[in-house]
Design a protein around this motif. Structure first.
Motif, PDB file in Angstrom:
ATOM      1  N   GLY A 386     -29.800 -36.240  27.499  1.00  0.00           N
ATOM      2  CA  GLY A 386     -29.625 -37.364  28.420  1.00  0.00           C
ATOM      3  C   GLY A 386     -28.194 -37.695  28.740  1.00  0.00           C
ATOM      4  O   GLY A 386     -27.882 -38.174  29.819  1.00  0.00           O
ATOM      5  N   GLU A 387     -27.313 -37.457  27.804  1.00  0.00           N
ATOM      6  CA  GLU A 387     -25.895 -37.749  28.007  1.00  0.00           C
ATOM      7  C   GLU A 387     -25.138 -37.046  26.884  1.00  0.00           C
ATOM      8  O   GLU A 387     -25.750 -36.611  25.904  1.00  0.00           O
ATOM      9  N   PRO A 388     -23.840 -36.942  27.017  1.00  0.00           N
ATOM     10  CA  PRO A 388     -23.094 -36.304  25.932  1.00  0.00           C
ATOM     11  C   PRO A 388     -23.277 -37.110  24.642  1.00  0.00           C
ATOM     12  O   PRO A 388     -23.298 -38.332  24.678  1.00  0.00           O
ATOM     13  N   ASP A 410     -28.778 -29.936  21.079  1.00  0.00           N
ATOM     14  CA  ASP A 410     -28.220 -30.808  22.118  1.00  0.00           C
ATOM     15  C   ASP A 410     -28.444 -30.105  23.455  1.00  0.00           C
ATOM     16  O   ASP A 410     -27.718 -29.189  23.809  1.00  0.00           O
ATOM     17  N   THR A 411     -29.500 -30.542  24.157  1.00  0.00           N
ATOM     18  CA  THR A 411     -29.955 -29.829  25.349  1.00  0.00           C
ATOM     19  C   THR A 411     -29.421 -30.472  26.616  1.00  0.00           C
ATOM     20  O   THR A 411     -29.698 -31.631  26.887  1.00  0.00           O
ATOM     21  N   GLN A 414     -31.459 -31.244  33.683  1.00  0.00           N
ATOM     22  CA  GLN A 414     -31.613 -32.303  34.683  1.00  0.00           C
ATOM     23  C   GLN A 414     -33.045 -32.317  35.237  1.00  0.00           C
ATOM     24  O   GLN A 414     -33.752 -31.321  35.114  1.00  0.00           O
ATOM     25  N   THR A 415     -33.379 -33.411  35.908  1.00  0.00           N
ATOM     26  CA  THR A 415     -34.655 -33.482  36.620  1.00  0.00           C
ATOM     27  C   THR A 415     -34.795 -32.242  37.507  1.00  0.00           C
ATOM     28  O   THR A 415     -35.857 -31.638  37.596  1.00  0.00           O
ATOM     29  N   ASP A 498     -22.103 -32.652  37.446  1.00  0.00           N
ATOM     30  CA  ASP A 498     -21.435 -32.966  36.180  1.00  0.00           C
ATOM     31  C   ASP A 498     -20.079 -32.260  36.108  1.00  0.00           C
ATOM     32  O   ASP A 498     -19.873 -31.228  36.736  1.00  0.00           O
ATOM     33  N   ARG A 513     -21.043 -37.324  34.706  1.00  0.00           N
ATOM     34  CA  ARG A 513     -21.266 -37.212  36.144  1.00  0.00           C
ATOM     35  C   ARG A 513     -19.958 -37.405  36.897  1.00  0.00           C
ATOM     36  O   ARG A 513     -19.119 -38.204  36.507  1.00  0.00           O
ATOM     37  N   LYS A 519     -25.505 -42.965  34.062  1.00  0.00           N
ATOM     38  CA  LYS A 519     -26.421 -42.787  32.956  1.00  0.00           C
ATOM     39  C   LYS A 519     -26.328 -44.025  32.081  1.00  0.00           C
ATOM     40  O   LYS A 519     -25.341 -44.232  31.386  1.00  0.00           O
ATOM     41  N   ARG A 524     -31.287 -42.445  34.324  1.00  0.00           N
ATOM     42  CA  ARG A 524     -30.473 -42.042  35.466  1.00  0.00           C
ATOM     43  C   ARG A 524     -30.680 -43.010  36.624  1.00  0.00           C
ATOM     44  O   ARG A 524     -31.781 -43.185  37.117  1.00  0.00           O
TER      45      ARG A 524
HETATM   46  C1  WTA Z   1     -26.852 -35.810  31.751  1.00  0.00           C
HETATM   47  C2  WTA Z   1     -32.281 -35.618  31.896  1.00  0.00           C
HETATM   48  C3  WTA Z   1     -24.565 -34.240  28.297  1.00  0.00           C
HETATM   49  C4  WTA Z   1     -26.065 -35.008  32.762  1.00  0.00           C
HETATM   50  C5  WTA Z   1     -32.843 -34.381  31.190  1.00  0.00           C
HETATM   51  C6  WTA Z   1     -27.118 -34.559  33.756  1.00  0.00           C
HETATM   52  C7  WTA Z   1     -26.442 -34.625  29.573  1.00  0.00           C
HETATM   53  C8  WTA Z   1     -28.030 -35.751  33.782  1.00  0.00           C
HETATM   54  C9  WTA Z   1     -27.249 -33.974  28.612  1.00  0.00           C
HETATM   55  C10 WTA Z   1     -29.433 -35.444  34.212  1.00  0.00           C
HETATM   56  C11 WTA Z   1     -26.610 -33.473  27.437  1.00  0.00           C
HETATM   57  C12 WTA Z   1     -28.496 -34.613  30.267  1.00  0.00           C
HETATM   58  N1  WTA Z   1     -25.275 -33.632  27.331  1.00  0.00           N
HETATM   59  N2  WTA Z   1     -25.105 -34.750  29.405  1.00  0.00           N
HETATM   60  N3  WTA Z   1     -27.288 -32.878  26.464  1.00  0.00           N
HETATM   61  N4  WTA Z   1     -28.519 -33.991  29.079  1.00  0.00           N
HETATM   62  N5  WTA Z   1     -27.250 -35.020  30.580  1.00  0.00           N
HETATM   63  O1  WTA Z   1     -32.075 -35.900  35.627  1.00  0.00           O
HETATM   64  O2  WTA Z   1     -25.125 -35.856  33.370  1.00  0.00           O
HETATM   65  O3  WTA Z   1     -32.372 -37.801  33.970  1.00  0.00           O
HETATM   66  O4  WTA Z   1     -26.606 -34.269  35.030  1.00  0.00           O
HETATM   67  O5  WTA Z   1     -32.331 -35.407  33.262  1.00  0.00           O
HETATM   68  O6  WTA Z   1     -28.026 -36.240  32.441  1.00  0.00           O
HETATM   69  O7  WTA Z   1     -30.254 -36.566  34.060  1.00  0.00           O
HETATM   70  P1  WTA Z   1     -31.811 -36.480  34.281  1.00  0.00           P
END
Ligand code: WTA
Length: 630
Positions: A386-388, A410-411, A414-415, A498, A513, A519, A524
């Protein structure tokens, strides 16, 4: 790469984790995928059931409208359920669920398939056909995945709207997708309180006219308005003879749409990301299998909400495709006490926990005593999305929850990508804060403004340079925007939005982003949506929203508002505007603070320069003001 030479803070996986893993050797797999991309994905696809085999794995002739498994016929719901009910897995638990009040429900694969079939029959009897859109707006209850799978079974396209959104967000999504049917519930429990989902839906339906039928699941038992001829109770329909236990499954083309999921883009309204039956199925199946190393005995818990992509791919589809037992919890992590998650891990013997940095930071605040009171030894793997993730939270998660023996996946994804893109495997050495490298077969790069790869440790735009099966196919009804937003900055490369760096070991470090997407607690949101909610208030002339660093949420929303002439600012106005945003968009979009201003920094063409606002708020000098209007 010689592992002993890795730089920085490195965590090596325990031997038994590697021995257990489906993929013990990342390097060999990545090399195979590099040599033969189509062969790599075809091998995975062959583990799933196809009514008719594909003719071509990847068709690039209409790129960036890539097509996968062209000519293949399948149905993701068949692969999630029927494929398993035909085997000894029929009696295995597919779904385990705990309600916020402590109730427990579970479904074997056999039982889940039966419920899905019954509900699919109901949807069909209401006239829902292949290709029709169905909006689902619910709390985290089992009927949510049941509704998704029922849609998939009959070829209807589901559009799940997160239950934390409210009136305008829901109305806009129903309207854009032109949904005929809305599936909702009377209410949802959140921190012991009832969120009146049906009431919110009623208000939204006054703004969105396409819905003919509303199906309501009873969850809270609170009284709700039921409009005659339009609204029906789920449990009453499910008791009708027409809800038979078998249901003819629709044969879907690999490229037929499976779902729409609205997400915030760089500018303007949220856009509907479109995913398909074939490629999305292969992508989520494969990534979950290798990354979370799914085995038959596992109890897997992804603590996201099914209303977001993480829930779609890794609570519902990915786990069921793998024949896993997926656990789902309805409520808040700290309700009624901060032990809730840890007590459920012990109680159900959870082996894999996948959550977001914001949740970890939130739980970390309560200290180690809460988790230490529970036996968490069933855990084998942990995950983050979801975020770093800041190294401090990573290390706490690793040490206190994983007892130093559970690698953290740590995955990054994105959508739009549908599946994990940058991710570790259980067998690779980890560095806190880095998702390591792209999944085998996925190529990613970091470009400078001119589209040249940046050097080691230099920041740039994160791009994807190969197609992958679970990639979005388009923006629903707006293919032009799909091309412009993702594929036009650099020819042949998908722009993620990103920024990132790569270190000397080839590990990727995502920074965040670089557009107007925020985030907030992993959710998002677009600045445009928050601004438009503010401007819909009669007192507001103009608004700008920015995100500023927040210890738990990652980012918190701060808004600037210009009032209409003649409107006097009064004491309660800030609160009134914040509540207005919560009412229109949802509590997650509620600004932390609102500042009243006389003007906003804009470019000569009239665009708000949010980065100038942000720099000022952080007490920094804004960079490059050449486009700023006088
Ligand atoms: C951020 C969520 C760092 C990133 C699955 C991306 C992450 C956005 C990570 C997509 C991570 C998601 N480390 N940043 N492991 N995972 N992001 O569409 O900025 O809700 O572009 O999908 O979340 O958000 P979304």
């Amino acid at each position: 790469m010689a592992e002993s030479k890795l730089t920085g803070d490195v965590f090596y996986p325990p031997e038994e984790i590697i021995r257990h893993a489906h993929a013990r050797d990342w390097g060999t797999m990545a090399a195979a995928a590099e040599k033969d991309l189509e062969g790599f994905w075809a091998k995975e696809a062959n583990e799933l059931h196809w009514f008719e085999h594909w003719e071509k794995v990847l068709d690039e002739s209409k790129k960036p409208f890539y097509q996968w498994f062209v000519g293949g016929k399948t149905n993701i719901a068949y692969n999630c359920l029927d494929r398993h009910t035909a085997t000894a897995r029929r009696n295995k638990l597919a779904l385990m669920w705990e309600g916020e009040k402590g109730e427990f429900r579970s479904f074997s694969y056999f039982a889940l398939r039966r419920e899905v079939c019954r509900f699919a029959n109901i949807l069909r009897s209401l006239g829902v056909q292949k290709g029709d859109r169905v909006t689902i707006y619910m709390g985290r209850i089992p009927e949510l995945p049941i509704a998704m799978l029922a849609c998939a079974r009959i070829g209807a396209i589901h559009s799940v709207v997160y239950g934390g959104f409210t009136v305008e967000a829901l109305a806009e999504r129903i309207d854009d997708s032109q949904s005929k049917v809305l599936i909702t519930c009377d209410g949802a429990y959140q921190r012991g309180k009832v969120v009146p989902l049906k009431q919110i839906a009623d208000e939204a339906l006054q703004r969105a006219a396409t819905v003919e039928s509303v199906l309501v699941v009873r969850r809270t038992g609170e009284p709700v308005n039921m409009e005659q001829g339009r609204d029906m109770w789920y449990h009453e329909l499910m008791a009708l003879p027409i809800a038979g236990n078998s249901c003819h499954i629709e044969t879907m083309d690999a490229e037929d749409p499976l779902f729409l999921l609205y997400t915030s883009g760089t500018t303007g309204k949220p856009k509907a990301i479109l995913h398909t039956h074939g490629g999305y199925m292969v992508g989520t199946y494969t990534t979950l299998k290798y990354v979370f190393d799914i085995h038959d005995a596992d109890r897997y818990w992804c603590a996201a909400d099914p209303g977001w992509i993480t829930g779609h791919s890794y609570i519902v589809y990915g786990p069921l495709l793998n024949g896993a037992t997926s656990f789902m919890y309805e409520g808040a992590p700290t309700y009624p006490y901060p032990n809730r998650w840890w007590s459920m891990i012990e109680k159900y013997g959870i082996n894999i926990l996948y959550t977001a940095p914001t949740a970890i930071r939130g739980l970390m605040r309560f200290g180690e005593a809460w988790p230490n009171r529970y036996d968490l030894s069933s855990l084998r793997l942990l995950g983050s999305v979801g975020e770093p993730i800041n190294p401090e939270a990573w290390k706490w998660y690793h040490r206190v929850i994983g007892k130093g023996k559970c690698p953290i996946m740590d995955t990054w994804w994105q959508t739009e990508t549908g599946m994990f893109m940058i991710t570790p495997f259980p067998s690779v050495p980890l560095k806190p804060g880095s998702g390591t490298r792209p999944f085998p077969g996925v190529k990613m790069d970091i470009y400078n403004e001119e589209g040249k790869p940046v050097g080691i440790d230099e920041e740039g735009f994160l791009v994807i340079t190969t197609p992958w099966p679970a990639m979005m196919r388009t923006i629903y009804k707006d293919p032009e925007r799909y091309v412009n937003q993702y594929w036009s900055k650099y020819p042949g490369a998908y722009l993620t939005g990103d920024s990132a760096k790569r270190d000397v070991d080839g590990y990727f470090w995502v920074i965040g982003r670089v557009d107007d997407v925020l985030k907030v607690s992993g959710y998002r949101l677009g600045t445009a949506e928050i601004e438009s909610a503010l401007v819909s208030h009669p007192a507001v002339a103009e608004a700008a929203a920015i995100g500023l660093p927040h210890e738990v949420k990652g980012n918190a929303i701060h808004a600037y508002v210009i009032l209409k002439t003649g409107i006097e600012k009064h004491d309660r106005l800030e609160e009134e505007l914040r509540n207005h945003v919560a009412h229109e968009m949802g509590p997650i979009a509620k600004p932390e603070t609102i500042q009243f201003v006389d003007s906003l920094p804009k470019t000569r063409s009239g665009k708000i320069m949010r980065r100038v606002l942000k720099a000022r708020a952080l007490g920094q000098e804004p960079k490059d003001l050449s486009t700023l209007e006088e």
